[in-house]
Design a protein around this motif. Structure first.
Motif, mmCIF file in Angstrom:
data_model
loop_
_atom_site.group_PDB
_atom_site.id
_atom_site.type_symbol
_atom_site.label_atom_id
_atom_site.label_comp_id
_atom_site.label_asym_id
_atom_site.label_seq_id
_atom_site.Cartn_x
_atom_site.Cartn_y
_atom_site.Cartn_z
ATOM 1 N N UNK A 50 -3.845 4.993 -18.036
ATOM 2 C CA UNK A 50 -3.876 3.583 -18.433
ATOM 3 C C UNK A 50 -3.179 2.679 -17.418
ATOM 4 N N UNK A 51 -2.249 3.237 -16.667
ATOM 5 C CA UNK A 51 -1.531 2.445 -15.671
ATOM 6 C C UNK A 51 -2.165 2.508 -14.285
ATOM 7 N N UNK A 52 -3.147 3.402 -14.088
ATOM 8 C CA UNK A 52 -3.774 3.571 -12.779
ATOM 9 C C UNK A 52 -4.999 2.681 -12.687
ATOM 10 N N UNK A 53 -5.098 1.967 -11.586
ATOM 11 C CA UNK A 53 -6.206 1.042 -11.376
ATOM 12 C C UNK A 53 -7.484 1.820 -11.075
ATOM 13 N N UNK A 60 6.066 -0.100 -24.663
ATOM 14 C CA UNK A 60 4.757 0.191 -25.243
ATOM 15 C C UNK A 60 4.325 1.584 -24.828
ATOM 16 N N UNK A 61 3.911 2.391 -25.787
ATOM 17 C CA UNK A 61 3.369 3.715 -25.491
ATOM 18 C C UNK A 61 2.033 3.850 -26.211
ATOM 19 N N UNK A 62 0.976 3.845 -25.436
ATOM 20 C CA UNK A 62 -0.376 4.022 -25.970
ATOM 21 C C UNK A 62 -0.673 3.052 -27.108
ATOM 22 N N UNK A 63 -0.280 1.797 -26.889
ATOM 23 C CA UNK A 63 -0.620 0.736 -27.835
ATOM 24 C C UNK A 63 0.366 0.523 -28.959
ATOM 25 N N UNK A 64 1.431 1.327 -29.045
ATOM 26 C CA UNK A 64 2.400 1.187 -30.126
ATOM 27 C C UNK A 64 3.781 0.844 -29.563
ATOM 28 N N UNK A 65 4.586 0.087 -30.327
ATOM 29 C CA UNK A 65 5.928 -0.279 -29.856
ATOM 30 C C UNK A 65 6.944 0.829 -30.152
ATOM 31 N N UNK A 66 7.788 1.092 -29.170
ATOM 32 C CA UNK A 66 8.851 2.080 -29.331
ATOM 33 C C UNK A 66 10.145 1.548 -28.729
ATOM 34 N N UNK A 67 11.249 2.002 -29.306
ATOM 35 C CA UNK A 67 12.552 1.745 -28.701
ATOM 36 C C UNK A 67 12.885 2.916 -27.776
ATOM 37 N N UNK A 68 13.242 2.566 -26.548
ATOM 38 C CA UNK A 68 13.709 3.560 -25.575
ATOM 39 C C UNK A 68 15.229 3.433 -25.527
ATOM 40 N N UNK A 69 15.911 4.431 -26.030
ATOM 41 C CA UNK A 69 17.371 4.387 -26.125
ATOM 42 C C UNK A 69 17.970 5.363 -25.110
ATOM 43 N N UNK A 82 0.829 -1.200 0.000
ATOM 44 C CA UNK A 82 0.000 0.000 0.000
ATOM 45 C C UNK A 82 0.868 1.255 0.000
ATOM 46 N N UNK A 83 1.986 1.223 0.720
ATOM 47 C CA UNK A 83 2.902 2.362 0.740
ATOM 48 C C UNK A 83 3.465 2.618 -0.663
ATOM 49 N N UNK A 84 3.813 1.543 -1.369
ATOM 50 C CA UNK A 84 4.369 1.682 -2.718
ATOM 51 C C UNK A 84 3.291 1.910 -3.767
ATOM 52 N N UNK A 85 2.024 1.820 -3.360
ATOM 53 C CA UNK A 85 0.941 2.041 -4.311
ATOM 54 C C UNK A 85 0.712 0.887 -5.257
ATOM 55 N N UNK A 86 1.151 -0.334 -4.882
ATOM 56 C CA UNK A 86 1.009 -1.476 -5.786
ATOM 57 C C UNK A 86 -0.449 -1.788 -6.096
ATOM 58 N N UNK A 87 -1.339 -1.535 -5.143
ATOM 59 C CA UNK A 87 -2.754 -1.814 -5.365
ATOM 60 C C UNK A 87 -3.371 -0.853 -6.371
ATOM 61 N N UNK A 88 -2.678 0.236 -6.666
ATOM 62 C CA UNK A 88 -3.183 1.224 -7.624
ATOM 63 C C UNK A 88 -2.624 1.021 -9.024
ATOM 64 N N UNK A 89 -1.709 0.086 -9.176
ATOM 65 C CA UNK A 89 -1.014 -0.073 -10.449
ATOM 66 C C UNK A 89 -1.647 -1.173 -11.302
#
Length: 261
Positions: A140-143, A86-95, A41-48
């Motif tokens: 999209x990442x928030x429960x 993944x960013x909003x449904x599309x694949x990206x390379x994070x360099x 709960x401290x780390x907010x895992x239930x919200x992820x």
């Protein structure tokens, strides 16, 4: 009349106890909160929500192609990491890479960290996330489906900020939620970095009180904490000394000598 050794020990112990008592109380309160808190709960895992997965049918370009594209714009001296995200449904390379920038003042090279996002299907570079994109990523990442309360763009943080020592620039998206949850999205990395809520903030404040690191909160080996640890030991030892001295004086007062008839 000269004051006895017992008087000075008692006086010293009393003042040490008053000074240290406040810090011992804070340590105890912090320890209770730490031990009784659910760290999920401290780390907010239930919200992820779990990060969305990419389809296996996607056709990806080689990361080498992306690196060649970046080299046309920026110099690359070292590669820290290349990650498919993944960013909003599309694949990206994070360099994530490092470039050596010439410093004309001292004629040396300064190492500068640089982050790039590239479309993993075409190899085209794109800029950092916009405010609207970062907000959608956070949602999209928030429960659940809470309303967005505010969005703040961060380019710098101090040592006491809840997002300290994390990638910048970043968007802080705060939701209308009982926990006052804030999701931090690094704009150049395109990903969620941290969830923060009221339980974490209480934990963080008490952690600062516990470590006595009032500059950065996380240094458990600072000189103030070391000083108070020694101070506490002296207080305990003075308490033992006071006990033994008091006991010795009491025995002397209660000793009876035989009287002559």
């Amino acid at each position: 009349m000269a004051k006895s050794k017992h008087y000075y020990i008692r006086k010293t112990h009393r003042w040490l106890g008053v000074i240290l008592g406040i810090q011992f109380l804070l340590w105890t309160i912090g320890g209770l909160y730490f031990s009784w808190s659910n760290m999920d709960e401290v780390h907010g895992d239930f919200q992820k929500k779990n990060a969305p997965l990419l389809s296996s049918d996607i056709s990806l370009v080689s990361p080498t192609m992306v690196l060649d594209t970046i080299r046309r714009v920026h110099r690359i001296d070292s590669i820290v990491s290349i990650q498919l995200i993944e960013i909003l449904g599309k694949p990206f390379y994070q360099v994530r890479c490092i470039s050596a920038i010439h410093n004309e003042t001292n004629h040396e090279h300064d190492m500068q960290a640089m982050n790039h996002l590239a479309d993993a299907e075409t190899g085209d570079l794109r800029g950092p996330l916009t405010k609207e994109e970062a907000t959608e990523v956070a949602k999209r990442r928030f429960n659940g489906e809470p309303e967005v309360k505010s969005v703040e763009y961060l380019t710098a943080t101090n040592n006491h900020h809840e997002y300290r020592e994390n990638p910048l620039p970043a968007y802080a998206i705060t939701f209308e939620h009982p926990s006052k949850a804030t999701v931090y999205v690094a704009s150049e990395l395109g990903t969620v970095q941290k969830f923060r809520n009221n339980k974490w903030r209480i934990f963080d404040f008490l952690w600062m009180m516990h470590t006595m690191d009032y500059e950065g909160r996380d240094n458990f080996g600072n000189n103030l904490l070391r000083f108070f640890s020694i101070f506490g030991l002296v207080t305990v030892l003075s308490g033992f000394a006071l006990f033994f001295v008091s006991t010795k004086r009491k025995k002397k007062k209660t000793t009876h000598f035989p009287t002559l008839n």
